[in-house]
Design an enzyme around this catalytic site. Structure first.
Site, PDB file in Angstrom:
ATOM      1  N   LYS A 170      -6.292  -1.327  -1.087  1.00 32.03           N
ATOM      2  CA  LYS A 170      -7.106  -1.177   0.114  1.00 32.03           C
ATOM      3  C   LYS A 170      -7.721  -2.529   0.511  1.00 32.03           C
ATOM      4  O   LYS A 170      -7.768  -2.898   1.690  1.00 32.03           O
ATOM      5  CB  LYS A 170      -8.218  -0.165  -0.152  1.00 32.03           C
ATOM      6  N   ALA A 214      -7.479  22.127   4.257  1.00 29.65           N
ATOM      7  CA  ALA A 214      -8.914  22.042   4.549  1.00 29.65           C
ATOM      8  C   ALA A 214      -9.683  21.373   3.417  1.00 29.65           C
ATOM      9  O   ALA A 214     -10.824  21.714   3.137  1.00 29.65           O
ATOM     10  CB  ALA A 214      -9.477  23.438   4.816  1.00 29.65           C
ATOM     11  N   ASP A 267     -11.552   8.559   3.436  1.00 26.66           N
ATOM     12  CA  ASP A 267     -10.872   9.849   3.482  1.00 26.66           C
ATOM     13  C   ASP A 267     -11.568  10.803   4.452  1.00 26.66           C
ATOM     14  O   ASP A 267     -10.918  11.572   5.154  1.00 26.66           O
ATOM     15  CB  ASP A 267     -10.820  10.469   2.080  1.00 26.66           C
ATOM     16  N   ASN A 313       0.871  12.328   2.819  1.00 28.25           N
ATOM     17  CA  ASN A 313       1.688  11.271   2.254  1.00 28.25           C
ATOM     18  C   ASN A 313       1.509  11.264   0.739  1.00 28.25           C
ATOM     19  O   ASN A 313       0.565  11.885   0.243  1.00 28.25           O
ATOM     20  CB  ASN A 313       1.323   9.910   2.880  1.00 28.25           C
ATOM     21  N   TYR A 367       0.853  -1.195   0.000  1.00 26.47           N
ATOM     22  CA  TYR A 367       0.000   0.000   0.000  1.00 26.47           C
ATOM     23  C   TYR A 367       0.885   1.240   0.000  1.00 26.47           C
ATOM     24  O   TYR A 367       1.852   1.322  -0.732  1.00 26.47           O
ATOM     25  CB  TYR A 367      -0.981  -0.062   1.186  1.00 26.47           C
ATOM     26  N   THR A 371     -10.868  17.487   1.566  1.00 23.55           N
ATOM     27  CA  THR A 371     -11.749  16.403   2.011  1.00 23.55           C
ATOM     28  C   THR A 371     -11.287  15.797   3.329  1.00 23.55           C
ATOM     29  O   THR A 371     -12.062  15.639   4.274  1.00 23.55           O
ATOM     30  CB  THR A 371     -11.818  15.310   0.933  1.00 23.55           C
ATOM     31  N   GLU A 378     -13.516   5.600  -1.840  1.00 21.14           N
ATOM     32  CA  GLU A 378     -12.101   5.906  -1.623  1.00 21.14           C
ATOM     33  C   GLU A 378     -11.583   6.940  -2.620  1.00 21.14           C
ATOM     34  O   GLU A 378     -11.772   6.794  -3.835  1.00 21.14           O
ATOM     35  CB  GLU A 378     -11.271   4.614  -1.759  1.00 21.14           C
ATOM     36  N   ASP A 379     -10.937   7.968  -2.111  1.00 18.69           N
ATOM     37  CA  ASP A 379     -10.197   8.948  -2.923  1.00 18.69           C
ATOM     38  C   ASP A 379     -11.041   9.635  -3.994  1.00 18.69           C
ATOM     39  O   ASP A 379     -10.576   9.853  -5.126  1.00 18.69           O
ATOM     40  CB  ASP A 379      -8.963   8.291  -3.550  1.00 18.69           C
TER      41      ASP A 379
END
Length: 543
Positions: A165, A293, A260, A405, A92, A295, A236-237
């Site tokens: 994931k 600021a 997230d 990251n 991951y 998600t 996700e994302d």
């Protein structure tokens, strides 16, 4: 079972490779298709791990592991389970960022993923059926890949985030790999490099937005829920313009989760609770500042805010404890560009004599004296020595979480935060960080890795047959992690180590499942939560 020998060998859920017994080889028609010596699973693991060690870097290691994953799920997860700390950053984040950026160029096989195109919505049901291939799908991780990690819009390449994931779900919480499905919703991409790349495998047009996009998402949710009635749907994302809208629409209707927005919030809350167990400070005395600021930043703030309210504080009073800084500086309520998620935390200019000067993080820190600083900005090195020392001058044990990251985007290094605060900072990072030796104390650095939370959360939801995942269940998950910290040990981490991920996933799962049962939110009657979890967990052994 399909007894066509090639169908068995080519099916990663059935293939045992050299571990097929002599009897199985005869009965399944595998004679001559496998070398004659029969290996045990443990022997296969030893051999495969030795092969892995010959790879030159983490990217090569991940590509090799993906080959094993495509061929033999049991072998892959047995190997993963024995080397979980070593493999997490390979399978991951951060290595997955490299494979996403190069997905089209490196494409070999689809890992049973489903690619759904906004240009062909009528094929959606057939595509999901083809990918499921009769399997009982209980968990889908779906992305539209507009906001991948800290690296942005990667279109169809982003399907790898769904694959990765789900690998963690199985390795950490024992979710049956035959019951999961990675999905990408290809609505186009605004990444000009991809659109110009002759090897790019996704739709080569800019992202389609508005009603057409939301109808596409609606159709996916309706189709997936109808085909897979016991589904837990993990988003996700997704980009900041869509993620909260989608979650808010569905969270009261189906069993769904956005990592997230919710997952990062849970892990930061758990880290705060762990830090406060060490410092002995009161949760509702904290002054919370988020830098970034979007998600994730807004979602984390909402989770922490909700906890203030659950602790008994009035919402208007709780809001006074929160500040958000983005590229324009401190967010003010007269800013017309604010998102719906940012607005509750925007401040009035009239609160500050120096409002016009609050255009950068350092000015805000000097003005508000935060006790908690969380970074989701993807702006590397922005938690400077001056900022950190200013923060530490006004609170005994500053809580500092640089979460961006991959590694190259982190707001600060853990080692610097410890030194700049003379060992007082309570630190968690978004990526793995080595222990820090400082003045005779070994400081263990917690990783605010959502993997500490979302696998157990999913296991608890699936095992309890929960109809919904609500805020009460999420709060219980955070408290179950935050309570594990060794608060009396000098240099103790604010979060439990990834090395015990499988154990903590069970802890989280039980807290979530208990909450679902207590709230009467289960589809089936669950009389023994621990047994339901044990019965749900899959183990990587040949049947």
């Amino acid at each position: 079972m399909d007894k066509n020998p090639m169908s068995i060998i080519n099916n990663p859920y059935l293939n045992k490779g050299t571990a097929f017994t002599e009897e199985e080889r005869k009965s399944l028609g595998l004679a001559g298709l496998i070398p004659p010596f029969v290996q045990t699973l443990d022997e296969q693991v030893t051999q495969t791990y030795a092969q892995l060690q010959t790879k030159a870097n983490d990217l090569e290691k991940r590509l090799f592991l993906m080959q094993i994953f495509n061929e033999n799920r049991v072998l892959f997860y047995k190997l993963f389970s024995q080397h979980i700390v070593e493999f997490m950053p390979i399978v991951y984040d951060p290595t997955i960022a490299d494979t996403i950026e190069n997905y089209s160029e490196l494409y070999v096989q689809s890992q049973n993923a489903t690619y759904l195109s906004i240009d062909d919505p009528d094929s959606m049901e057939a595509a999901l059926k083809n990918s499921a291939d009769g399997r009982d799908i209980r968990l889908i991780v779906v992305t539209d890949a507009e906001g991948i990690l800290g690296i942005g819009d990667w279109g169809t390449n982003g399907v790898d985030i769904s694959v990765g994931k789900l690998m963690v779900y199985t390795a950490a919480a024992g979710i049956d790999p035959s019951q999961v499905l990675p999905v990408v919703l290809d609505a186009g991409t605004n990444n000009q490099e991809l659109l110009k790349d002759p090897l790019y495998l996704g739709n080569r047009h800019e992202r389609i937005k508005g009603d057409t996009y939301y109808k596409f998402v609606d159709r996916f949710v309706e189709t997936a829920e109808r085909l897979f009635p016991n589904l837990y749907l993990h988003f996700e994302d997704f980009g900041r313009d869509n993620a909260a809208n989608i979650l808010n629409k569905y969270k009261g209707q189906i069993t769904t989760f956005n990592d997230d927005i919710q997952g990062t919030g849970i892990i930061v809350l758990a880290g705060m609770l762990g830090a406060l167990n060490i410092s002995k400070q009161k949760f509702t005395d904290q002054v919370y500042l988020t830098y970034g600021a979007g998600t994730a930043g807004a979602g984390i703030a909402k989770r922490i805010f909700d906890e203030f309210v659950q602790e008994g504080m009035a919402p208007e009073e709780a809001r006074k404890h929160f500040y958000m800084v983005d590229k324009q500086g401190l967010l003010f309520d007269d800013d017309e560009t604010l998102t719906p998620e940012q607005k509750p935390f925007a401040r009035s200019r009239s609160e500050f004599d120096n409002a016009d000067e609050l255009t950068n993080l350092e000015a805000v820190v000097k003005t508000i004296h935060p006790t908690v600083l969380v970074g989701t900005s993807t702006q590397p090195g922005t938690f400077t020595e001056d900022i950190v020392k200013e923060m530490a001058a006004h609170t005994e044990r500053p809580i500092i979480f640089p979460l961006s990251n991959p590694t190259k985007l982190a707001e600060a290094k853990a080692e610097d935060l410890i030194k700049w605060t003379d060992g007082k900072a309570l630190v968690a990072t978004g990526i793995p960080a080595a222990d820090v030796e400082y003045k005779g104390v070994t400081y263990q650095i917690g990783q605010a890795n959502n993997a500490l939370v979302y696998p157990g959360l999913g296991l608890g939801v699936i095992a309890s047959t929960a109809k919904l995942l609500n805020d009460e269940m999420i709060s219980k998950a955070a408290h179950s992690l935050g309570g594990i910290v060794d608060s009396e040990k000098p240099g103790a981490a604010v979060l439990p180590p990834v090395s015990k991920l499988d154990q903590f996933s069970n802890t989280v799962a039980k807290a979530v499942a208990d909450s679902a049962v207590e709230q009467n939110l289960t589809k089936e009657t669950i009389s023994d939560v621990a047994k339901a979890i044990e019965d749900t967990r899959w183990t990587p052994e040949y049947k």
